[in-house]
Design a protein around this motif. Sequence first.
Motif, PDB file in Angstrom:
ATOM      1  N   SER A 172       0.841  -1.197   0.000  1.00 30.44           N
ATOM      2  CA  SER A 172       0.000   0.000   0.000  1.00 30.44           C
ATOM      3  C   SER A 172       0.873   1.243   0.000  1.00 30.44           C
ATOM      4  O   SER A 172       1.912   1.270   0.657  1.00 30.44           O
ATOM      5  CB  SER A 172      -0.894   0.009   1.250  1.00 30.44           C
ATOM      6  OG  SER A 172      -1.592   1.238   1.372  1.00 30.44           O
ATOM      7  N   ASN A 173       0.450   2.266  -0.727  1.00 25.90           N
ATOM      8  CA  ASN A 173       1.059   3.585  -0.562  1.00 25.90           C
ATOM      9  C   ASN A 173       0.040   4.563   0.023  1.00 25.90           C
ATOM     10  O   ASN A 173       0.083   5.757  -0.240  1.00 25.90           O
ATOM     11  CB  ASN A 173       1.678   4.107  -1.874  1.00 25.90           C
ATOM     12  CG  ASN A 173       0.679   4.210  -3.017  1.00 25.90           C
ATOM     13  OD1 ASN A 173      -0.522   4.399  -2.801  1.00 25.90           O
ATOM     14  ND2 ASN A 173       1.165   4.085  -4.244  1.00 25.90           N
ATOM     15  N   HIS A 174      -0.861   4.009   0.825  1.00 24.34           N
ATOM     16  CA  HIS A 174      -1.882   4.789   1.536  1.00 24.34           C
ATOM     17  C   HIS A 174      -2.812   5.503   0.552  1.00 24.34           C
ATOM     18  O   HIS A 174      -3.293   6.605   0.821  1.00 24.34           O
ATOM     19  CB  HIS A 174      -1.225   5.800   2.477  1.00 24.34           C
ATOM     20  CG  HIS A 174      -1.907   5.916   3.807  1.00 24.34           C
ATOM     21  ND1 HIS A 174      -1.657   5.065   4.856  1.00 24.34           N
ATOM     22  CD2 HIS A 174      -2.849   6.778   4.272  1.00 24.34           C
ATOM     23  CE1 HIS A 174      -2.397   5.402   5.898  1.00 24.34           C
ATOM     24  NE2 HIS A 174      -3.137   6.439   5.561  1.00 24.34           N
ATOM     25  N   GLY A 175      -3.044   4.838  -0.578  1.00 28.05           N
ATOM     26  CA  GLY A 175      -3.943   5.432  -1.564  1.00 28.05           C
ATOM     27  C   GLY A 175      -3.449   6.746  -2.118  1.00 28.05           C
ATOM     28  O   GLY A 175      -4.238   7.569  -2.579  1.00 28.05           O
ATOM     29  N   GLY A 176      -2.121   6.954  -2.096  1.00 22.72           N
ATOM     30  CA  GLY A 176      -1.558   8.203  -2.601  1.00 22.72           C
ATOM     31  C   GLY A 176      -1.666   9.367  -1.637  1.00 22.72           C
ATOM     32  O   GLY A 176      -1.426  10.515  -2.023  1.00 22.72           O
ATOM     33  N   ARG A 177      -1.970   9.091  -0.369  1.00 26.39           N
ATOM     34  CA  ARG A 177      -2.195  10.164   0.597  1.00 26.39           C
ATOM     35  C   ARG A 177      -0.940  10.602   1.336  1.00 26.39           C
ATOM     36  O   ARG A 177      -0.970  11.584   2.074  1.00 26.39           O
ATOM     37  CB  ARG A 177      -3.245   9.720   1.635  1.00 26.39           C
ATOM     38  CG  ARG A 177      -4.635   9.620   1.059  1.00 26.39           C
ATOM     39  CD  ARG A 177      -5.587   8.926   2.010  1.00 26.39           C
ATOM     40  NE  ARG A 177      -5.760   9.610   3.284  1.00 26.39           N
ATOM     41  CZ  ARG A 177      -6.498  10.692   3.469  1.00 26.39           C
ATOM     42  NH1 ARG A 177      -7.122  11.259   2.451  1.00 26.39           N
ATOM     43  NH2 ARG A 177      -6.613  11.226   4.675  1.00 26.39           N
ATOM     44  N   GLN A 178       0.181   9.888   1.155  1.00 24.24           N
ATOM     45  CA  GLN A 178       1.358  10.204   1.943  1.00 24.24           C
ATOM     46  C   GLN A 178       2.493  10.842   1.146  1.00 24.24           C
ATOM     47  O   GLN A 178       3.098  11.800   1.605  1.00 24.24           O
ATOM     48  CB  GLN A 178       1.865   8.933   2.634  1.00 24.24           C
ATOM     49  CG  GLN A 178       1.057   8.542   3.871  1.00 24.24           C
ATOM     50  CD  GLN A 178       1.126   9.597   4.957  1.00 24.24           C
ATOM     51  OE1 GLN A 178       0.283  10.489   5.014  1.00 24.24           O
ATOM     52  NE2 GLN A 178       2.148   9.537   5.795  1.00 24.24           N
TER      53      GLN A 178
END
Length: 441
Positions: A336-342
């Motif tokens: 996961s890349n945190h849904g692009g939130r990080q």
Amino acid sequence: MVTSSVAPDDPAAHRGISRRTQSDIYRAGISGTKPAVPIDPVALKAAARKALSAEAFAYIAGGAGSERTMTANRRAFDRWQVWPRPLRDVSTRDLGVEFLGRMRPTPLLLAPLGVMEMAHAEADLAVGRAAASLGVPYTLSNQASFPMEEVADAAPHGSRLFQLYWSASDDLNRSLLARAEESGCEAIVITLDTHLLGWRTRDLDLAYLPFTRGMGIAQYTSDPAFQQLVRERAAAPKGDAPGVRVTPRAVAAALMIARKGAPLTGGASLRDNLRSPLPRAAVETFLDVFSTPALTGEELAKAREWTSLPIILKGIVHPDDAQAALDAGMDGIWISNHGGRQIDRSVPTLDVLPEIAERVAGRVPIVFDSGVRGGADAVIALALGATVVALGRPYAYGLGIAGEVGVREVMRNVLAEIDITLGLAGLTSASQLDRDALRKV
């Protein structure tokens, strides 16, 4: 909604789900009834934008920086195509997969999403009930709007995992893990990639972080270890603190914090909560201990002492980090890349899934998220090595539009599309999915 004579967690419950789903929708249409939420992912997001406040939509839909990671996550799926394979008997299909030592009826999981009270008043309770009705495991967020025990009571037969943001307080970490085990969670998901809060431009433009309003901290305010930290802070001498200009919004925020502070004040009246230092101290304590940038693998080893549950590490994107998780004896890897939130311009998760899957070589389950919007996306991820696929923003949009029914319909639609895609690819079970089912563009 799935109608079946078998339990939702029985693999047989979802056989023929695509046919039933389409039949139910078209039959209801005869009398003018349409689905509660749009089925197309783009239309679903657009409807959620209308249903949610500007702050809520920005928080749920937004990403880091210029949101190029969110775009990259979606474009990664465009590099793969599913091979249609007719002239095969696919009259009976099975979506079941093995995950954490149990056969699950589907390869779908709900990712942890915090502050769901921004989308609907019943928040995690509604999500938990919807997930249980379809036999889909729900990963309960550390930033939930209701304590984990209340979610367990709302959906006693549901399958739940608990996501932990590793706090700066060991006492708090230990307490949260103990509560997760006692409340019936099946595994612990430790999220690694939020040791620093991402540069989230939509939230910054609105100067809005829900936690500063006392939202999304119910797991904390209901926790005895956190309550002790709050009492110690409230009793400590006060230094010079920056003042808050009194405006209608500031007053509204103070009222919300006071309401959220009820667990700390024994359910006192709103007036007493407004006078008490505890609710404000709770928000300040949360902001202090929420995460730690000093988190290392050595620190994570403590979790083995604090719980007997399987531990999954979430936020893995580099193959070497996956190997480190294996070397540390972890029970699962969550790509996961945190849904692009990080991170803006992060590596898209689908691009690294095959390499990580090869490194893991089936030794532990792989959960995959980031960029999944429908059933065909899930099929691609499963074919590239994921054990189960986690759905995030779409179910939050469904919650915001139509509450529990909206969450259930979003999951139902994704499962139906997985079933259809599987059959049209000439396969009869999710376990048959591998690279041969795909063509790279």
